[in-house]
Scaffold this active site. Structure first.
Site, short mmCIF file in Angstrom:
data_model
loop_
_atom_site.label_atom_id
_atom_site.label_comp_id
_atom_site.label_asym_id
_atom_site.label_seq_id
_atom_site.Cartn_x
_atom_site.Cartn_y
_atom_site.Cartn_z
N ILE A 14 0.82 -1.21 0.00
CA ILE A 14 0.00 0.00 0.00
C ILE A 14 0.86 1.27 0.00
O ILE A 14 0.41 2.32 -0.45
CB ILE A 14 -1.00 -0.02 1.19
CG1 ILE A 14 -2.20 0.89 0.88
CG2 ILE A 14 -0.32 0.37 2.49
CD1 ILE A 14 -3.37 0.70 1.83
N VAL A 36 1.15 -2.87 8.68
CA VAL A 36 1.01 -1.86 7.64
C VAL A 36 1.28 -0.46 8.21
O VAL A 36 1.78 0.42 7.50
CB VAL A 36 -0.36 -1.98 6.94
CG1 VAL A 36 -1.50 -1.48 7.82
CG2 VAL A 36 -0.35 -1.27 5.60
N ASP A 37 0.98 -0.27 9.48
CA ASP A 37 1.23 1.01 10.13
C ASP A 37 2.73 1.32 10.13
O ASP A 37 3.16 2.44 9.79
CB ASP A 37 0.68 0.95 11.56
CG ASP A 37 0.68 2.29 12.29
OD1 ASP A 37 1.24 3.28 11.76
OD2 ASP A 37 0.14 2.35 13.40
N SER A 125 -7.59 -4.82 10.42
CA SER A 125 -7.76 -5.76 11.55
C SER A 125 -7.33 -7.20 11.26
O SER A 125 -7.36 -8.03 12.17
CB SER A 125 -9.20 -5.78 12.09
OG SER A 125 -9.49 -4.66 12.88
N THR A 126 -6.94 -7.52 10.01
CA THR A 126 -6.69 -8.93 9.68
C THR A 126 -5.25 -9.39 9.92
O THR A 126 -4.90 -10.52 9.57
CB THR A 126 -7.06 -9.25 8.21
OG1 THR A 126 -6.13 -8.60 7.34
CG2 THR A 126 -8.48 -8.80 7.89
N GLY A 127 -4.42 -8.52 10.50
CA GLY A 127 -3.04 -8.89 10.80
C GLY A 127 -2.89 -9.05 12.31
O GLY A 127 -3.43 -9.98 12.92
N1 AR6 Z 1 0.73 -3.04 2.31
C1 AR6 Z 1 -0.50 -3.59 2.36
N2 AR6 Z 1 -0.91 -4.40 3.36
C2 AR6 Z 1 -0.02 -4.67 4.34
C3 AR6 Z 1 1.28 -4.13 4.37
C4 AR6 Z 1 1.65 -3.28 3.29
N3 AR6 Z 1 2.86 -2.73 3.22
N4 AR6 Z 1 1.91 -4.60 5.48
C5 AR6 Z 1 1.04 -5.40 6.12
N5 AR6 Z 1 -0.12 -5.47 5.42
P1 AR6 Z 1 -1.88 -5.12 10.38
P2 AR6 Z 1 -4.26 -4.72 12.08
C6 AR6 Z 1 -1.36 -6.21 5.73
O1 AR6 Z 1 -1.29 -6.04 11.38
O2 AR6 Z 1 -4.51 -6.18 12.08
C7 AR6 Z 1 -0.18 -2.04 14.13
O3 AR6 Z 1 0.76 -2.23 15.15
C8 AR6 Z 1 -1.29 -7.37 6.67
O4 AR6 Z 1 -0.75 -8.52 6.03
O5 AR6 Z 1 -0.99 -4.12 9.75
O6 AR6 Z 1 -5.41 -3.79 11.83
C9 AR6 Z 1 -1.11 -0.87 14.41
O7 AR6 Z 1 -0.42 0.22 15.00
C10 AR6 Z 1 -2.76 -7.55 7.02
O8 AR6 Z 1 -3.40 -8.26 5.97
O9 AR6 Z 1 -3.13 -4.27 11.02
C11 AR6 Z 1 -2.09 -1.48 15.34
O10 AR6 Z 1 -1.61 -1.52 16.68
C12 AR6 Z 1 -3.29 -6.12 7.00
O11 AR6 Z 1 -2.28 -5.33 6.35
C13 AR6 Z 1 -2.26 -2.90 14.81
O12 AR6 Z 1 -1.05 -3.17 14.11
C14 AR6 Z 1 -3.54 -5.54 8.37
O13 AR6 Z 1 -2.56 -6.03 9.27
C15 AR6 Z 1 -3.39 -3.01 13.82
O14 AR6 Z 1 -3.58 -4.37 13.48
#
Ligand code: AR6
Length: 179
Positions: A14, A36-37, A125-127
């Site tokens: 992203i 992703v954050d 939320s899926t990570g």
């Molecule tokens: N591009 C697109 N998608 C991604 C990328 C990327 N570069 N990197 C990871 N994903 P998550 P959450 C996907 O864990 O579950 C953080 O610490 C990943 O594979 O990023 O909402 C925040 O600060 C998954 O499918 O977010 C919060 O504390 C999706 O993005 C917490 O994580 C979401 O995974 C939020 O957890």
């Protein structure tokens, strides 16, 4: 009302998308995290981080309640804004699905306020937050399709072939009434 949004699905990172707004899957503290954050925070650089600190300082506690959304500048991303939203931590309560849908609606409301026409979402939320993608994808797709928004393109940027496949199935599934 406006035309319904048909989401576009892509496999990718992203942080490299050219859109008006990149959506960040943040947490309620709005403090930078992993996933992703972390990727968005690194790619967006110091000016975007400073704008985020400003929002944290100006907002109440928590700065970003679950299901809500707030914008910052996008810094070094090829975008104008980052729209941060905090998804539910799974499994939380019977409200998980509503809160996840609310994230998508809130992001699109903020996008409308900004005049953003193209918006890229991750699979919120899926990570780290543990929401099974098989459950989250239909909620995300339905919330976007049913939103009353002027946004012209919603792009889900999926980070794995599996996520892409599950979102594809949700997009192609016959639509069911929400209530
Ligand atoms: N591009 C697109 N998608 C991604 C990328 C990327 N570069 N990197 C990871 N994903 P998550 P959450 C996907 O864990 O579950 C953080 O610490 C990943 O594979 O990023 O909402 C925040 O600060 C998954 O499918 O977010 C919060 O504390 C999706 O993005 C917490 O994580 C979401 O995974 C939020 O957890």
């Amino acid at each position: 009302g406006p035309a319904m949004v048909r989401p576009v699905l892509v496999l990718g990172d992203i942080t490299t998308q050219s859109v008006d707004a990149v959506v960040n899957a943040a947490n309620t503290s709005l403090r930078p995290g992993g996933g992703v954050d972390g990727a968005i925070t690194r790619a967006a650089g110091p000016e975007a981080l400073a704008d985020r600190e400003r929002v944290i300082a100006e907002h109440g506690t928590p700065p970003l309640p679950t299901g809500e959304a707030v914008a910052t500048i996008a810094g070094d991303l090829d975008a104008r804004w980052i729209i941060h939203t905090a998804g539910p931590v799974y499994p939380g309560s019977a409200r998980d699905a509503d809160l996840l849908a609310s994230c998508h609606r809130s992001v699109l409301r903020v996008a409308d306020e900004l005049g953003a026409g193209t918006v890229a979402f991750p699979a919120i939320s899926t990570g780290i937050f543990g929401y099974p993608v098989e459950a989250a994808a239909p909620i995300a797709i339905a919330a976007v399709r049913e939103a009353d928004t002027a946004v012209e393109e919603v792009r889900f940027v999926l980070f794995s072939e599996h996520h892409l496949e599950v979102f594809r199935e949700a997009l192609d599934a016959p639509r069911r009434p929400v209530h």
